[in-house]
Scaffold this active site. Structure first.
Site, PDB file in Angstrom:
ATOM      1  N   GLN A   1       1.867  -6.162  -3.117  1.00 34.47           N
ATOM      2  CA  GLN A   1       2.380  -6.197  -1.895  1.00 34.47           C
ATOM      3  C   GLN A   1       3.789  -5.547  -1.681  1.00 34.47           C
ATOM      4  O   GLN A   1       3.988  -4.479  -2.243  1.00 34.47           O
ATOM      5  CB  GLN A   1       2.782  -7.656  -1.438  1.00 34.47           C
ATOM      6  CG  GLN A   1       1.236  -8.523  -1.343  1.00 34.47           C
ATOM      7  CD  GLN A   1       0.848  -8.940  -2.323  1.00 34.47           C
ATOM      8  OE1 GLN A   1       1.443  -9.535  -3.273  1.00 34.47           O
ATOM      9  NE2 GLN A   1      -0.467  -8.730  -2.613  1.00 34.47           N
TER      10      GLN A   1
ATOM     11  N   GLY B   1      -4.534  -4.297  -3.712  1.00 31.58           N
ATOM     12  CA  GLY B   1      -5.552  -3.386  -3.900  1.00 31.58           C
ATOM     13  C   GLY B   1      -4.755  -2.106  -4.384  1.00 31.58           C
ATOM     14  O   GLY B   1      -4.085  -1.478  -3.591  1.00 31.58           O
ATOM     15  N   HIS B   2      -4.727  -1.754  -5.823  1.00 30.84           N
ATOM     16  CA  HIS B   2      -4.082  -0.542  -6.083  1.00 30.84           C
ATOM     17  C   HIS B   2      -4.862   0.446  -6.449  1.00 30.84           C
ATOM     18  O   HIS B   2      -5.911   0.385  -7.409  1.00 30.84           O
ATOM     19  CB  HIS B   2      -3.163  -1.014  -7.270  1.00 30.84           C
ATOM     20  CG  HIS B   2      -2.019  -2.281  -6.920  1.00 30.84           C
ATOM     21  ND1 HIS B   2      -1.292  -2.384  -7.785  1.00 30.84           N
ATOM     22  CD2 HIS B   2      -1.851  -2.705  -5.822  1.00 30.84           C
ATOM     23  CE1 HIS B   2      -0.402  -3.275  -7.178  1.00 30.84           C
ATOM     24  NE2 HIS B   2      -0.744  -3.578  -5.930  1.00 30.84           N
TER      25      HIS B   2
ATOM     26  N   ASP C   1       0.911  -1.289  -0.037  1.00 30.88           N
ATOM     27  CA  ASP C   1       0.070  -0.051  -0.094  1.00 30.88           C
ATOM     28  C   ASP C   1       0.953   1.353  -0.074  1.00 30.88           C
ATOM     29  O   ASP C   1       0.221   2.228   0.341  1.00 30.88           O
ATOM     30  CB  ASP C   1      -0.840  -0.023   1.286  1.00 30.88           C
ATOM     31  CG  ASP C   1      -1.824  -1.077   1.148  1.00 30.88           C
ATOM     32  OD1 ASP C   1      -2.169  -1.622   0.033  1.00 30.88           O
ATOM     33  OD2 ASP C   1      -2.308  -1.717   2.276  1.00 30.88           O
TER      34      ASP C   1
ATOM     35  N   LYS D   1       1.698   2.280  -5.063  1.00 32.73           N
ATOM     36  CA  LYS D   1       1.981   1.486  -6.631  1.00 32.73           C
ATOM     37  C   LYS D   1       1.519   1.829  -7.533  1.00 32.73           C
ATOM     38  O   LYS D   1       1.765   2.140  -8.742  1.00 32.73           O
ATOM     39  CB  LYS D   1       2.393  -0.137  -6.216  1.00 32.73           C
ATOM     40  CG  LYS D   1       3.228  -0.450  -5.150  1.00 32.73           C
ATOM     41  CD  LYS D   1       3.354  -1.920  -5.018  1.00 32.73           C
ATOM     42  CE  LYS D   1       2.157  -2.617  -4.409  1.00 32.73           C
ATOM     43  NZ  LYS D   1       2.238  -2.129  -2.925  1.00 32.73           N
TER      44      LYS D   1
HETATM   45  P1  GDP Z   1      -0.909   0.376  -3.568  1.00 34.68           P
HETATM   46  O1  GDP Z   1      -1.412  -1.125  -2.941  1.00 34.68           O
HETATM   47  O2  GDP Z   1       0.837   0.411  -3.256  1.00 34.68           O
HETATM   48  O3  GDP Z   1      -1.159   0.759  -4.872  1.00 34.68           O
HETATM   49  O4  GDP Z   1      -1.508   1.213  -2.680  1.00 34.68           O
HETATM   50  P2  GDP Z   1      -3.065   1.347  -2.042  1.00 34.68           P
HETATM   51  O5  GDP Z   1      -3.780   1.999  -3.395  1.00 34.68           O
HETATM   52  O6  GDP Z   1      -3.494   0.320  -1.607  1.00 34.68           O
HETATM   53  O7  GDP Z   1      -2.847   2.727  -1.161  1.00 34.68           O
HETATM   54  C1  GDP Z   1      -2.171   3.806  -1.261  1.00 34.68           C
HETATM   55  C2  GDP Z   1      -3.349   5.134  -0.906  1.00 34.68           C
HETATM   56  O8  GDP Z   1      -2.983   6.239  -1.041  1.00 34.68           O
HETATM   57  C3  GDP Z   1      -4.429   5.121  -1.916  1.00 34.68           C
HETATM   58  O9  GDP Z   1      -5.498   5.423  -1.549  1.00 34.68           O
HETATM   59  C4  GDP Z   1      -3.987   6.326  -3.051  1.00 34.68           C
HETATM   60  O10 GDP Z   1      -4.712   6.861  -3.669  1.00 34.68           O
HETATM   61  C5  GDP Z   1      -3.360   7.135  -2.187  1.00 34.68           C
HETATM   62  N1  GDP Z   1      -2.095   7.872  -2.393  1.00 34.68           N
HETATM   63  C6  GDP Z   1      -0.981   7.378  -3.495  1.00 34.68           C
HETATM   64  N2  GDP Z   1      -0.463   8.355  -3.382  1.00 34.68           N
HETATM   65  C7  GDP Z   1      -0.773   9.426  -2.526  1.00 34.68           C
HETATM   66  C8  GDP Z   1       0.169  10.788  -2.155  1.00 34.68           C
HETATM   67  O11 GDP Z   1       1.369  11.166  -2.545  1.00 34.68           O
HETATM   68  N3  GDP Z   1      -0.556  11.641  -1.252  1.00 34.68           N
HETATM   69  C9  GDP Z   1      -1.989  11.004  -0.615  1.00 34.68           C
HETATM   70  N4  GDP Z   1      -2.512  11.759   0.267  1.00 34.68           N
HETATM   71  N5  GDP Z   1      -2.604   9.800  -0.993  1.00 34.68           N
HETATM   72  C10 GDP Z   1      -1.776   9.114  -2.154  1.00 34.68           C
HETATM   73  P1  IMO Z   2      -1.136  -4.089  -2.165  1.00 34.36           P
HETATM   74  O1  IMO Z   2      -0.317  -4.869  -3.537  1.00 34.36           O
HETATM   75  C1  IMO Z   2      -0.823  -4.470   2.002  1.00 34.36           C
HETATM   76  C2  IMO Z   2      -0.778  -8.815   3.829  1.00 34.36           C
HETATM   77  C3  IMO Z   2      -2.198  -9.150   4.466  1.00 34.36           C
HETATM   78  C4  IMO Z   2      -1.551 -10.073   5.588  1.00 34.36           C
HETATM   79  C5  IMO Z   2      -0.390 -10.588   4.807  1.00 34.36           C
HETATM   80  C6  IMO Z   2      -1.030 -11.944   4.275  1.00 34.36           C
HETATM   81  O2  IMO Z   2      -2.218  -3.609  -2.160  1.00 34.36           O
HETATM   82  O3  IMO Z   2       0.277  -3.487  -1.585  1.00 34.36           O
HETATM   83  P2  IMO Z   2      -2.427 -12.758   2.181  1.00 34.36           P
HETATM   84  O4  IMO Z   2      -3.746 -12.529   1.982  1.00 34.36           O
HETATM   85  O5  IMO Z   2      -1.530 -12.177   1.238  1.00 34.36           O
HETATM   86  O6  IMO Z   2      -1.988 -14.131   2.726  1.00 34.36           O
HETATM   87  O7  IMO Z   2      -2.132 -12.002   3.699  1.00 34.36           O
HETATM   88  O8  IMO Z   2       0.021  -9.795   3.762  1.00 34.36           O
HETATM   89  N1  IMO Z   2      -1.315  -8.133   2.366  1.00 34.36           N
HETATM   90  C7  IMO Z   2      -1.119  -6.777   2.073  1.00 34.36           C
HETATM   91  N2  IMO Z   2      -0.798  -5.714   2.689  1.00 34.36           N
HETATM   92  N3  IMO Z   2      -0.903  -4.420   0.775  1.00 34.36           N
HETATM   93  C8  IMO Z   2      -1.371  -5.524  -0.027  1.00 34.36           C
HETATM   94  O9  IMO Z   2      -1.124  -5.415  -1.392  1.00 34.36           O
HETATM   95  C9  IMO Z   2      -1.474  -6.876   0.532  1.00 34.36           C
HETATM   96  N4  IMO Z   2      -1.287  -8.154   0.016  1.00 34.36           N
HETATM   97  C10 IMO Z   2      -1.380  -8.977   1.384  1.00 34.36           C
HETATM   98  O10 IMO Z   2      -2.700  -8.014   5.055  1.00 34.36           O
HETATM   99  O11 IMO Z   2      -0.674  -9.265   6.548  1.00 34.36           O
HETATM  100 MG    MG Z   3      -2.907  -1.621  -1.591  1.00 30.80          MG
END
Ligand code: GDP
Ligand code: IMO
Ligand code: MG
Length: 426
Positions: free
Chosen positions: A225, A40-41, A13, A16
């Site tokens: 991840q 979840g991206h 998270d 990416k």
């Molecule tokens: P990922 O799994 O690495 O793609 O990240 P996620 O989408 O799960 O979580 C990142 C969260 O931060 C999302 O809600 C994005 O919209 C948000 N985000 C990404 N870059 C920034 C930033 O520079 N500032 C803020 N405030 N939010 C951001």
């Molecule tokens: P993105 O790509 C954050 C974490 C789960 C748990 C551990 C194992 O959005 O960054 P699993 O279901 O993979 O067996 O769970 O890994 N986890 C993540 N945490 N971002 C993710 O993906 C994750 N994918 C798995 O919360 O701790």
């Molecule tokens: Mg994510």
């Protein structure tokens, strides 16, 4: 044209999705090579928010090719739903723009049931998985009993493999996990339907990528991840069940290492983690709450609140080494506005012992006390900044200190969730 890999360097998270969406502009092909719909991206373009679980984050750019590589585990129901939702919005209307590996493994309903039941039985020792069946699917892959996309497409093979697997899984579910067993018919019928929906996209993606790279097309590989969730290098056993480091791209996409030139690590300006396991810089009080609120730190997949804490340079430096990072995209700097002072963990202490690397022992890491450096914060909102010079001097100093501590050049500083809220340095 050498390929680029993007990976998360913390516990996932990191942003990416946002960065891949931005970089996709300058690339032709965007490839997922690991994980499944545990990912979840999030992409924010204008007011339009898109959360992707399986389809690569290049999908909002017309004409880009999205590839789901062999290293990904695919829940066909989730993929079909994601695809349909995107098509309804006018994306991926050309079937040639999505390619799915025939060698990717398929998540089955019993994988999800096993994942959830085991977590329940573990009680306090649960990993905190996303419950999507990811671990049990990778287990079957390694046990050589898994069902691949190509098997799903062959009716006879699928029938045979499903029968054999169900026989074993039902014994395990009923006798060991005390869960109800599953019926062949309903699973078979539903998965045959998914197979018919997905068939048109299935191909030898390794061959496709080989030819694309040979022909000079620009390919971007999107990690899922984060490094600390890597099954070998992360905070085992509180990890996911696949390799998430950049090295996994070769096996997960079927591309040789000489194809890669740059590896970009995505890194938050602080630290978050969803699920259980050690987290040395976690702030459980008001500061953690403040980061969670300003950063909207709730899981994009499960909606769980993310645990939040200060930037951990020990962890990011280690990730830099493990991934061979050539650059870092620092995200969510804007979230730190108003916090003063800011803290950066520079090493851990366990009793009299100091650590500059992340110890492998869970027990030791759980006892690690972070040693902090403090820096002054800033009060100005940052979302309008498009050049480093637009940032307040204290924010610039904070970024410069992180760059120094992580020993990796920063190529992007992200100051908001929206695509354009970005400072591009290189
Ligand atoms: P990922 O799994 O690495 O793609 O990240 P996620 O989408 O799960 O979580 C990142 C969260 O931060 C999302 O809600 C994005 O919209 C948000 N985000 C990404 N870059 C920034 C930033 O520079 N500032 C803020 N405030 N939010 C951001
Ligand atoms: P993105 O790509 C954050 C974490 C789960 C748990 C551990 C194992 O959005 O960054 P699993 O279901 O993979 O067996 O769970 O890994 N986890 C993540 N945490 N971002 C993710 O993906 C994750 N994918 C798995 O919360 O701790
Ligand atoms: Mg994510």
């Amino acid at each position: 044209m050498p390929a680029v890999v993007v990976v998360g360097v913390q516990w996932g998270d990191e942003g990416k999705g946002k960065v891949v969406d931005l970089l996709a502009r300058d690339n032709d092909i965007i490839v997922r090579f690991g994980g499944g719909n545990n990912a979840g991206h999030t992409l924010l373009v204008g007011d339009e928010r898109t959360v992707l679980h399986l389809i690569p984050s290049g999908v909002l750019h017309q004409g880009k090719i999205c590839v789901i590589g062999n290293g990904v585990v695919i829940d066909p129901e989730v993929l079909v739903a994601e695809l349909s939702a995107l098509r309804r919005r006018g994306y991926l209307t050309d079937d040639a723009c999505l390619k799915i590996s025939d060698e990717a493994h398929v998540i089955m309903p019993y994988h999800k049931a096993i994942d959830l039941a085991r977590e329940r039985l573990r009680g306090k020792g649960a990993v905190g998985t996303t419950g999507r069946g990811i671990g049990p699917t990778y287990e079957d892959k390694m046990a050589r009993t898994g069902i691949r996309v190509v098997d799903l497409l062959e009716e006879g093979t699928f029938r045979e493999k499903l029968e054999r697997n169900l026989e074993e899984k039902n014994i395990y579910l009923r006798s060991i996990l005390k869960e109800p067993g599953m019926e062949f018919g309903a699973i078979f019928d539903a998965y045959r339907q998914h197979a018919d929906r997905l068939r048109r996209y299935v191909t030898d993606t390794a061959l496709y990528l080989h030819d694309a790279i040979r022909d000079g097309r620009r390919v971007l590989f999107e990690g899922a991840q984060g490094t600390m969730l890597d099954v070998d290098h992360g905070t085992y056993p509180y990890v996911t069940s696949s390799n998430t480091v950049s090295g996994a791209v070769c096996a997960g996409a079927g591309v040789g290492p000489a194809s890669f030139q740059s590896v970009i690590g995505i890194c938050k300006a602080y630290t978050t983690r969803v699920g259980n396991g050690p987290f040395p810089t976690e702030e459980q009080g008001a500061i953690g709450e403040r980061l969670r609120e300003s950063g909207d730190e709730f899981g994009a997949t499960t909606g769980r609140p993310r645990r939040c804490g200060w930037f951990d340079a020990v962890l990011v430096r280690q990730a830099g080494r493990l991934n061979g990072l050539t650059g870092i995209a620092l995200t969510k700097l804007d979230v730190l506005t108003g916090l003063d002072p800011l803290r950066i963990c520079v090493r851990y202490r366990v009793g009299a012992q100091q650590f500059d690397t992340v110890p492998a022992s869970t027990r030791v890491l759980e006892r690690a006390i972070p040693e902090y450096e403090e820096m002054p914060g800033w009060t100005a909102p940052l979302r309008g900044a498009r050049r480093l010079a637009d940032l307040p001097p204290t924010a610039r100093r904070y970024v410069a200190r992180l760059e120094e501590l992580t020993a990796t050049p920063f190529t992007i500083v992200s100051v908001g969730a929206e695509r354009e809220e970005t400072i591009v340095l290189d």
